[in-house]
Motif scaffolding. Structure first.
Motif, PDB file in Angstrom:
ATOM      1  N   ILE A 126     -19.270 -23.611 -16.753  1.00  0.00           N
ATOM      2  CA  ILE A 126     -18.364 -24.761 -16.675  1.00  0.00           C
ATOM      3  C   ILE A 126     -18.382 -25.547 -17.978  1.00  0.00           C
ATOM      4  O   ILE A 126     -17.335 -25.958 -18.501  1.00  0.00           O
ATOM      5  CB  ILE A 126     -18.752 -25.666 -15.488  1.00  0.00           C
ATOM      6  CG1 ILE A 126     -18.608 -24.915 -14.162  1.00  0.00           C
ATOM      7  CG2 ILE A 126     -17.888 -26.928 -15.482  1.00  0.00           C
ATOM      8  CD1 ILE A 126     -17.222 -24.451 -13.843  1.00  0.00           C
ATOM      9  N   LYS A 140     -17.581 -33.643 -10.868  1.00  0.00           N
ATOM     10  CA  LYS A 140     -17.284 -32.581  -9.909  1.00  0.00           C
ATOM     11  C   LYS A 140     -16.683 -33.194  -8.653  1.00  0.00           C
ATOM     12  O   LYS A 140     -17.236 -34.144  -8.090  1.00  0.00           O
ATOM     13  CB  LYS A 140     -18.562 -31.827  -9.542  1.00  0.00           C
ATOM     14  CG  LYS A 140     -18.364 -30.744  -8.480  1.00  0.00           C
ATOM     15  CD  LYS A 140     -19.704 -30.114  -8.089  1.00  0.00           C
ATOM     16  CE  LYS A 140     -19.551 -29.078  -6.998  1.00  0.00           C
ATOM     17  NZ  LYS A 140     -20.863 -28.515  -6.569  1.00  0.00           N
ATOM     18  N   TYR A 158     -13.624 -29.588 -11.858  1.00  0.00           N
ATOM     19  CA  TYR A 158     -14.582 -30.068 -12.850  1.00  0.00           C
ATOM     20  C   TYR A 158     -13.845 -30.696 -14.035  1.00  0.00           C
ATOM     21  O   TYR A 158     -12.819 -30.155 -14.493  1.00  0.00           O
ATOM     22  CB  TYR A 158     -15.441 -28.918 -13.368  1.00  0.00           C
ATOM     23  CG  TYR A 158     -16.271 -28.227 -12.323  1.00  0.00           C
ATOM     24  CD1 TYR A 158     -17.551 -28.670 -12.000  1.00  0.00           C
ATOM     25  CD2 TYR A 158     -15.785 -27.104 -11.655  1.00  0.00           C
ATOM     26  CE1 TYR A 158     -18.328 -28.025 -11.046  1.00  0.00           C
ATOM     27  CE2 TYR A 158     -16.549 -26.451 -10.695  1.00  0.00           C
ATOM     28  CZ  TYR A 158     -17.811 -26.917 -10.394  1.00  0.00           C
ATOM     29  OH  TYR A 158     -18.565 -26.270  -9.444  1.00  0.00           O
TER      30      TYR A 158
END
Length: 255
Positions: A126, A140, A158
């Motif tokens: 990520i 998140k 995200y």
């Protein structure tokens, strides 16, 4: 219901699916309007000459499809005569509500159930996708997208904490793209998406109110601005029994 109902036991289609198909046709063609009560499982069992477990399985499938609704101690009722079948347009950056037919949207009751809304240390994958340095935080957001009281989609989003930390204090409803444009003034230029059929984890299946036997379409997306900066990483689980994906292509090109 007609007395001549016979399940074809030589048909390779499972008997509970034959029951689902027959009841679905009845909803389309007969006087079973929305709100009407269906015969009991015992009555259906006699009509189809099948055991009650098979009938119960068929009813359960139609509940998952949003066609029927079971009221404990009362019976089974018609919710819709035709199942909602949202279509995700892959050639466009659209919202959840946009996936439904135009003539349905005005009467469609939708909601976003927030599962989590938190500051995290992102995974290596990520962080790399968002262009974050080692140790940088991310936002998140997990939410369940619901239409007509039926869960259709589970998504995990995200964002860079430095750029989008205000998301943690917001009430997240509706289109996240609209929020990013209106509240943060971002330039959503394009996205890169991949799709894969997966068996949902037990937790995801429970949130979507489906069995793990029903596959999901795992939809992975990265949204970019015109400078090529990744603004959002999105992991979505679409119900494979309900969603249709559509893309418009260009002309044939010989390779």
């Amino acid at each position: 219901m007609k007395d001549e109902i016979i399940v074809d036991r030589e048909n390779p289609v499972p008997m509970y699916i034959q029951v689902v198909n027959w009841i679905s046709n009845m909803l389309q063609c007969s006087g079973y309007d929305v709100g009407a009560k269906l015969p009991s499982e015992g009555e259906l069992s006699k009509k189809f000459q099948l055991n009650r477990n098979t009938i119960r399985h068929a009813i359960s499938v139609m509940v998952q499809q949003g066609l029927l609704e079971k009221q404990k101690g009362v019976g089974t009722f018609v919710r819709r005569k035709k199942a909602l079948a949202p279509v995700r347009q892959l050639a466009k950056m659209t919202s959840f509500v946009d996936d439904f037919e135009l003539d349905t949207r005005n009467s469609l009751e939708t909601e976003s159930q927030i599962i989590s809304q938190e500051k995290i240390i992102p995974s290596i994958e990520i962080a790399a996708a968002l262009g974050l340095q080692s140790g940088e935080l991310a936002v998140k957001i997990e939410r369940l997208r619901i239409a007509d009281k039926t869960p259709f989609l589970y998504e995990i989003q995200y964002y860079s904490f430095v750029k989008f930390n205000l998301l943690l204090d917001m009430e997240i409803n509706g289109s996240m793209y609209q929020i990013l444009v209106d509240k943060f003034g971002v330039d959503l230029d394009h996205s890169i998406r991949t799709l894969q059929a997966v068996q949902p984890a037990k937790y995801i299946a429970s949130k979507l109110m489906i069995s793990r036997d029903i596959p999901c379409i795992f939809y992975k997306s990265r949204a970019f601005n015109a400078k090529g900066e990744c603004l959002e990483v999105l992991y979505s689980y679409y119900r494979g029994d309900r969603y249709i994906f559509q893309v418009e292509t260009g002309s044939y090109v010989r390779i």
